[in-house]
Write a protein that holds these residues in place. Sequence first.
Motif, PDB file in Angstrom:
ATOM      1  N   VAL A   6       0.735  -1.086  -0.146  1.00  0.00           N
ATOM      2  CA  VAL A   6       0.055   0.094  -0.184  1.00  0.00           C
ATOM      3  C   VAL A   6       0.790   1.283   0.065  1.00  0.00           C
ATOM      4  O   VAL A   6       1.706   1.504   0.967  1.00  0.00           O
ATOM      5  CB  VAL A   6      -0.894   0.138   1.102  1.00  0.00           C
ATOM      6  N   PRO A   7       1.044   2.006  -1.327  1.00  0.00           N
ATOM      7  CA  PRO A   7       1.892   3.213  -1.261  1.00  0.00           C
ATOM      8  C   PRO A   7       1.241   4.305  -0.497  1.00  0.00           C
ATOM      9  O   PRO A   7       0.927   5.352  -0.910  1.00  0.00           O
ATOM     10  CB  PRO A   7       1.992   3.546  -2.587  1.00  0.00           C
ATOM     11  N   LEU A   8       1.458   4.177   0.897  1.00  0.00           N
ATOM     12  CA  LEU A   8       0.945   5.410   1.844  1.00  0.00           C
ATOM     13  C   LEU A   8       1.707   6.859   1.395  1.00  0.00           C
ATOM     14  O   LEU A   8       1.089   7.796   1.876  1.00  0.00           O
ATOM     15  CB  LEU A   8       1.433   5.018   3.235  1.00  0.00           C
ATOM     16  N   HIS A   9       3.053   6.640   0.961  1.00  0.00           N
ATOM     17  CA  HIS A   9       3.683   7.950   0.490  1.00  0.00           C
ATOM     18  C   HIS A   9       2.855   8.869  -0.274  1.00  0.00           C
ATOM     19  O   HIS A   9       3.013   9.870  -0.415  1.00  0.00           O
ATOM     20  CB  HIS A   9       4.969   7.528  -0.046  1.00  0.00           C
ATOM     21  N   LEU A  10       1.755   7.988  -1.204  1.00  0.00           N
ATOM     22  CA  LEU A  10       0.976   8.876  -1.932  1.00  0.00           C
ATOM     23  C   LEU A  10       0.075   9.714  -1.649  1.00  0.00           C
ATOM     24  O   LEU A  10      -0.608  10.708  -2.177  1.00  0.00           O
ATOM     25  CB  LEU A  10       0.536   7.943  -2.995  1.00  0.00           C
ATOM     26  N   LEU A  11      -0.101   9.372  -0.101  1.00  0.00           N
ATOM     27  CA  LEU A  11      -1.297  10.163   0.664  1.00  0.00           C
ATOM     28  C   LEU A  11      -0.593  11.156   1.438  1.00  0.00           C
ATOM     29  O   LEU A  11      -1.706  12.019   2.186  1.00  0.00           O
ATOM     30  CB  LEU A  11      -2.069   9.051   1.343  1.00  0.00           C
ATOM     31  N   ALA A  12       0.499  11.475   1.491  1.00  0.00           N
ATOM     32  CA  ALA A  12       1.302  12.433   2.159  1.00  0.00           C
ATOM     33  C   ALA A  12       0.589  14.009   1.628  1.00  0.00           C
ATOM     34  O   ALA A  12       0.619  14.220   0.481  1.00  0.00           O
ATOM     35  CB  ALA A  12       2.438  12.457   2.114  1.00  0.00           C
ATOM     36  N   LEU A  13       0.498  14.778   2.669  1.00  0.00           N
ATOM     37  CA  LEU A  13      -0.008  16.130   2.216  1.00  0.00           C
ATOM     38  C   LEU A  13       1.104  16.930   2.048  1.00  0.00           C
ATOM     39  O   LEU A  13       2.252  16.962   2.874  1.00  0.00           O
ATOM     40  CB  LEU A  13      -1.054  16.790   3.703  1.00  0.00           C
ATOM     41  N   ASN A  14       1.305  17.909   1.006  1.00  0.00           N
ATOM     42  CA  ASN A  14       2.328  18.647   0.842  1.00  0.00           C
ATOM     43  C   ASN A  14       2.291  19.835   1.663  1.00  0.00           C
ATOM     44  O   ASN A  14       1.507  20.833   1.725  1.00  0.00           O
ATOM     45  CB  ASN A  14       1.924  19.193  -0.716  1.00  0.00           C
ATOM     46  N   ASP A 229      -0.788   8.102 -19.150  1.00  0.00           N
ATOM     47  CA  ASP A 229       0.307   7.603 -18.604  1.00  0.00           C
ATOM     48  C   ASP A 229       0.022   6.558 -17.668  1.00  0.00           C
ATOM     49  O   ASP A 229      -0.824   6.876 -16.804  1.00  0.00           O
ATOM     50  CB  ASP A 229       0.984   8.814 -17.638  1.00  0.00           C
ATOM     51  N   GLY A 230       0.639   5.289 -17.646  1.00  0.00           N
ATOM     52  CA  GLY A 230       0.267   4.288 -16.746  1.00  0.00           C
ATOM     53  C   GLY A 230       0.440   4.379 -15.462  1.00  0.00           C
ATOM     54  O   GLY A 230      -0.463   4.239 -14.741  1.00  0.00           O
ATOM     55  N   LEU A 231       1.628   4.857 -15.160  1.00  0.00           N
ATOM     56  CA  LEU A 231       1.962   5.154 -13.740  1.00  0.00           C
ATOM     57  C   LEU A 231       1.185   6.175 -12.992  1.00  0.00           C
ATOM     58  O   LEU A 231       0.738   6.121 -11.855  1.00  0.00           O
ATOM     59  CB  LEU A 231       3.489   5.457 -13.308  1.00  0.00           C
ATOM     60  N   ASP A 232       0.799   7.233 -13.791  1.00  0.00           N
ATOM     61  CA  ASP A 232       0.023   8.431 -13.407  1.00  0.00           C
ATOM     62  C   ASP A 232      -1.495   7.627 -13.274  1.00  0.00           C
ATOM     63  O   ASP A 232      -2.108   8.179 -12.139  1.00  0.00           O
ATOM     64  CB  ASP A 232       0.127   9.592 -14.407  1.00  0.00           C
ATOM     65  N   SER A 233      -1.770   6.906 -14.086  1.00  0.00           N
ATOM     66  CA  SER A 233      -3.141   6.445 -13.884  1.00  0.00           C
ATOM     67  C   SER A 233      -3.187   5.290 -12.738  1.00  0.00           C
ATOM     68  O   SER A 233      -4.367   5.709 -11.906  1.00  0.00           O
ATOM     69  CB  SER A 233      -3.381   5.359 -15.151  1.00  0.00           C
ATOM     70  N   LEU A 234      -2.556   4.845 -12.383  1.00  0.00           N
ATOM     71  CA  LEU A 234      -2.335   3.833 -11.043  1.00  0.00           C
ATOM     72  C   LEU A 234      -2.336   4.734  -9.879  1.00  0.00           C
ATOM     73  O   LEU A 234      -3.027   4.560  -8.885  1.00  0.00           O
ATOM     74  CB  LEU A 234      -1.134   2.898 -11.040  1.00  0.00           C
ATOM     75  N   THR A 235      -1.585   5.904  -9.803  1.00  0.00           N
ATOM     76  CA  THR A 235      -1.421   6.760  -8.809  1.00  0.00           C
ATOM     77  C   THR A 235      -2.784   7.524  -8.625  1.00  0.00           C
ATOM     78  O   THR A 235      -3.150   7.709  -7.323  1.00  0.00           O
ATOM     79  CB  THR A 235      -0.233   7.701  -9.036  1.00  0.00           C
ATOM     80  N   ARG A 236      -3.391   7.738  -9.683  1.00  0.00           N
ATOM     81  CA  ARG A 236      -4.811   8.726  -9.716  1.00  0.00           C
ATOM     82  C   ARG A 236      -5.629   7.846  -9.030  1.00  0.00           C
ATOM     83  O   ARG A 236      -6.544   8.156  -8.423  1.00  0.00           O
ATOM     84  CB  ARG A 236      -5.070   9.169 -10.881  1.00  0.00           C
ATOM     85  N   LEU A 237      -5.622   6.303  -9.545  1.00  0.00           N
ATOM     86  CA  LEU A 237      -6.701   5.659  -9.210  1.00  0.00           C
ATOM     87  C   LEU A 237      -6.561   5.521  -7.726  1.00  0.00           C
ATOM     88  O   LEU A 237      -7.763   5.308  -7.148  1.00  0.00           O
ATOM     89  CB  LEU A 237      -6.561   4.309  -9.932  1.00  0.00           C
ATOM     90  N   PHE A 238      -5.409   5.210  -7.023  1.00  0.00           N
ATOM     91  CA  PHE A 238      -5.163   4.934  -5.617  1.00  0.00           C
ATOM     92  C   PHE A 238      -5.513   6.146  -4.931  1.00  0.00           C
ATOM     93  O   PHE A 238      -6.443   6.225  -3.930  1.00  0.00           O
ATOM     94  CB  PHE A 238      -3.886   4.615  -5.508  1.00  0.00           C
ATOM     95  N   ARG A 239      -5.276   7.312  -5.313  1.00  0.00           N
ATOM     96  CA  ARG A 239      -5.641   8.463  -4.557  1.00  0.00           C
ATOM     97  C   ARG A 239      -7.006   8.772  -4.838  1.00  0.00           C
ATOM     98  O   ARG A 239      -7.770   9.243  -3.852  1.00  0.00           O
ATOM     99  CB  ARG A 239      -4.819   9.775  -5.322  1.00  0.00           C
ATOM    100  N   SER A 240      -7.845   8.712  -6.077  1.00  0.00           N
ATOM    101  CA  SER A 240      -9.072   9.021  -6.117  1.00  0.00           C
ATOM    102  C   SER A 240      -9.994   7.902  -5.308  1.00  0.00           C
ATOM    103  O   SER A 240     -10.886   8.394  -4.657  1.00  0.00           O
ATOM    104  CB  SER A 240      -9.541   8.839  -7.585  1.00  0.00           C
ATOM    105  N   VAL A 241      -9.524   6.722  -5.327  1.00  0.00           N
ATOM    106  CA  VAL A 241     -10.396   5.717  -4.653  1.00  0.00           C
ATOM    107  C   VAL A 241     -10.360   5.991  -3.081  1.00  0.00           C
ATOM    108  O   VAL A 241     -11.363   6.080  -2.328  1.00  0.00           O
ATOM    109  CB  VAL A 241     -10.070   4.401  -5.084  1.00  0.00           C
ATOM    110  N   ARG A 281      -2.922  20.551  -1.346  1.00  0.00           N
ATOM    111  CA  ARG A 281      -1.963  19.715  -0.562  1.00  0.00           C
ATOM    112  C   ARG A 281      -2.000  18.467  -0.991  1.00  0.00           C
ATOM    113  O   ARG A 281      -0.804  17.702  -0.965  1.00  0.00           O
ATOM    114  CB  ARG A 281      -2.961  19.472   0.807  1.00  0.00           C
ATOM    115  N   ASN A 282      -2.966  17.788  -1.550  1.00  0.00           N
ATOM    116  CA  ASN A 282      -2.976  16.193  -2.356  1.00  0.00           C
ATOM    117  C   ASN A 282      -4.218  16.172  -2.820  1.00  0.00           C
ATOM    118  O   ASN A 282      -5.520  16.379  -2.292  1.00  0.00           O
ATOM    119  CB  ASN A 282      -2.826  15.237  -1.341  1.00  0.00           C
ATOM    120  N   PHE A 283      -4.121  15.582  -4.036  1.00  0.00           N
ATOM    121  CA  PHE A 283      -5.297  15.047  -4.900  1.00  0.00           C
ATOM    122  C   PHE A 283      -6.509  14.432  -4.397  1.00  0.00           C
ATOM    123  O   PHE A 283      -7.896  14.840  -4.201  1.00  0.00           O
ATOM    124  CB  PHE A 283      -5.025  14.654  -6.307  1.00  0.00           C
TER     125      PHE A 283
END
Length: 354
Positions: A6-14, A229-241, A281-283
């Motif tokens: 679970v890439p929790l670093h993608l949830l970090a607030l800026n 962008d594949g990695l951007d889509s996976l990142t956006r999917l994780f953050r969106s969900v 802060r974060n999407f």
Amino acid sequence: MRQPLVPLHLLALNADATLPWRQAVSSGIAVGLPALIGLLTDNPVGALLGAVGGLYATLLDYGGTARHRLLTQAFGLCLILGSGALGLWLGPHHVMMFVLLALLTFAIGWSDGLGVAMDNIFRFAALALVLYAYLPAPPGAAFIFLAIGIGVGVASVLIDDRLWPRALPRQHNGLKNAFRQLRSGHSAGLLHAVGLSVTTCAALWIAQHTHYPRPAWVAAVVLFVTRPDGLDSLTRLFRSVFGALIGVALAWLVTHLTPETYALYGWAVLFAFLRPLALARNFWAHYALMTAMLMILFDILLLPEGQAAGVAILAIRLHGVVLGALIALIGMVTFNQQARRYFVQQVRDRLPGK
């Protein structure tokens, strides 16, 4: 080196983000004032449409000169309203609904990445097509509130521009540049266009045939997370969900604990104000607040006065997010080579003996 499951670093607030306070004020006014007018005139449908109009005017504002901003708003409004009218006319099960959705999502996929204005306007048009196919036609008078909402939103943005003319960029990657790139032959490619079209139509069809009560929500998840962008889509999917799950839970909690109409209105305005700040802060935080705000506005319309939201509503909405995310992930892995390689590598790294 193995990546965390679970890439929790993608949830970090800026923490270093510059917060757009003026956009937050514009968003709060644009959503709150038209919705308040609707509630004061005992018109919950008008309150919803007024808030959506204000949200549209502030969400789809990309800076530039006043003339450019108004032309962008007008183009988007015509396309979105036209798509919504077609959805109302056809209904959800007409074969032409799927034909139009396939053509529109193919065009979105083809032009994807050429400009944020074009990306968002065309995606909201596709959302309007499927969303209004499932909604009863609102009374004609309610559209007056939509116009009020758009007018208040545009006015708040333009007043801000007049008061602080250097606060917003005077040049940006908007519709003009996007259309110029299209004429020059730039695109996201045939495979991405076909993939987005097939996956979105499949999401709507699966939701219909599994008798999920809100099929448009499932299609919307696919529509807004899939990118070239594949990695951007996976990142956006994780953050969106993640954001959608938080937003659904937050909306349910607010509606369950404070079901009074004006209390819900206050929460919706607060979330509208916080949304631009959260985006900096974060999407996922932006997505959570926008989801919560819209669902609270729908609850004002759909729930009887003072009735708390039941657990069944929460379960239905969570189900839609998870189903849409699963279909989107399958579509990404099928049609995007970069996403497929990354996903397969992650699976191999977690096999026994690795």
